[in-house]
Design an enzyme around this catalytic site. Structure first.
Site, PDB file in Angstrom:
ATOM      1  N   ASP A  84       0.860  -1.178   0.000  1.00 23.83           N
ATOM      2  CA  ASP A  84       0.000   0.000   0.000  1.00 23.83           C
ATOM      3  C   ASP A  84       0.900   1.232   0.000  1.00 23.83           C
ATOM      4  OD1 ASP A  84      -2.135   1.679   0.087  1.00 23.83           O
ATOM      5  OD2 ASP A  84      -3.065   0.775   1.846  1.00 23.83           O
ATOM      6  N   VAL A  85       1.275   1.678  -1.209  1.00 22.82           N
ATOM      7  CA  VAL A  85       2.212   2.798  -1.347  1.00 22.82           C
ATOM      8  C   VAL A  85       1.572   4.031  -1.974  1.00 22.82           C
ATOM      9  CG1 VAL A  85       4.279   1.352  -1.426  1.00 22.82           C
ATOM     10  CG2 VAL A  85       3.079   1.869  -3.540  1.00 22.82           C
ATOM     11  N   LYS A  86       0.468   3.838  -2.691  1.00 22.63           N
ATOM     12  CA  LYS A  86      -0.291   4.944  -3.299  1.00 22.63           C
ATOM     13  C   LYS A  86       0.609   5.892  -4.095  1.00 22.63           C
ATOM     14  CE  LYS A  86      -3.951   4.845   0.200  1.00 22.63           C
ATOM     15  NZ  LYS A  86      -3.367   3.892   1.164  1.00 22.63           N
ATOM     16  N   ARG A  87       1.470   5.349  -4.925  1.00 21.77           N
ATOM     17  CA  ARG A  87       2.348   6.171  -5.748  1.00 21.77           C
ATOM     18  C   ARG A  87       1.601   6.703  -6.966  1.00 21.77           C
ATOM     19  NH1 ARG A  87       5.024   6.149  -1.452  1.00 21.77           N
ATOM     20  NH2 ARG A  87       7.063   5.162  -1.313  1.00 21.77           N
TER      21      ARG A  87
END
Length: 299
Positions: free
Chosen positions: A103-106
């Site tokens: 879960d990095v939401k880049r």
């Protein structure tokens, strides 16, 4: 045989996800070392504590569930030491055969977003995972290089579409004013474009198979408010849905059909605090309990 091994190392992310559903069900265990959780687990609020926490969760999950989702922010807050801790957690998860969604939401443009993708999706990277969360604030097309990389390496992506935070509605429910998706909401547009990507990549896949590009849809929101018709005919290629909001936030896995309608087939039931808050001595039992409770939602 692990979830990853059961479908072969050359399988697409969508195929591996479907295999995990078939073998273990839909439950995805979050790895979120909040400061308060580290305290409750009698661990220091440090990179070492976060590493210990994550590795224990992986150990408790292995062979019981097929998917884990580390929240990278809780490791990143410790800087380089935190990333080293995360790398060790990821190494354990890969060795255990778990599907890992970071879960990095880049999200970015051009070579910048391409580099983000290379960090997380390249085979052999110390941060290698099976899929990552991404945001398309600059347009779904801005992620084209990351989509291409995911496709070439049999990895997956989950694009934010309809999230449960109160601030999301103003933007995600806004209506697109021009282009191919004019008249759709932003969330609906993202979902439609993801479906089109999966269809374009589906030449060798059978109807009903899982795509490798998915979306994030909160389980505690009314998708109709976001312009998403859950009663629309199901697509030939199933769009994976990463669905936070189960457990502590109130959504129940037995309500998948009413919450997601035609998208329910691809829903990953993501739980974090409801599982992790029981403490280190009970977390394995709690994971088993949640798997049993979600038994009716197996793939």
């Amino acid at each position: 045989m692990t979830a990853a091994e059961s479908v072969g190392t050359t399988a697409t992310f969508g195929e591996r996800l479907h295999g995990a559903f078939e073998r273990y069900g839909r439950l995805c265990v979050g790895i979120d070392p909040h400061a308060w959780l580290l305290t409750d687990w009698n661990l220091p609020d440090s990179a070492a504590g976060a590493e210990n926490f994550g590795r224990r969760v992986v150990e408790a999950s292995a062979g019981v569930v097929g998917i884990v989702k580390p929240q990278v922010a809780f490791y990143e807050r410790f800087g380089s030491a935190g990333y080293l801790a995360l790398e060790r957690v990821l190494s354990d998860a890969r060795a255990a055969g778990l599907l890992v969604i970071a879960d990095v939401k880049r999200g970015d443009l051009g070579t910048s977003v391409e580099a983000y993708g290379q960090a997380w999706l390249s085979p052999g990277s110390s941060l290698e995972v099976d899929a990552i969360t991404v945001n398309a604030y600059m347009g779904v097309g801005s992620l084209a290089s990351t989509v291409a990389l995911a496709d070439s390496q049999n990895k997956g992506l989950f694009l934010l579409a309809a999230t449960s935070n109160p601030e999301a509605a103003e933007l995600q429910q806004a209506v697109v004013s021009r282009g191919t998706h004019a008249g759709r909401t932003v969330a609906g547009s993202v979902l439609a474009q993801v479906g089109a990507i999966n269809a374009d990549h589906a030449a060798t896949r059978s109807a009903g198979s899982f795509g490798s590009i998915g979306v994030v849809l909160g389980a505690t929101v009314s998708l109709a408010d976001f312009g998403i018709d859950i009663h629309a005919p199901a697509a030939a290629i199933v769009t994976p849905v990463l669905a936070p909001g189960f457990g502590h936030q109130g959504a129940n896995p037995t309500d998948l059909a009413s919450l997601f309608g035609g998208y329910a087939q691809g829903v990953i039931v993501s739980e974090s605090r409801s599982v992790l808050s029981v403490g280190p001595d009970r977390v394995a039992d709690e994971i088993n309990r949640r798997v049993t409770e979600a038994g009716a939602t197996r793939g």
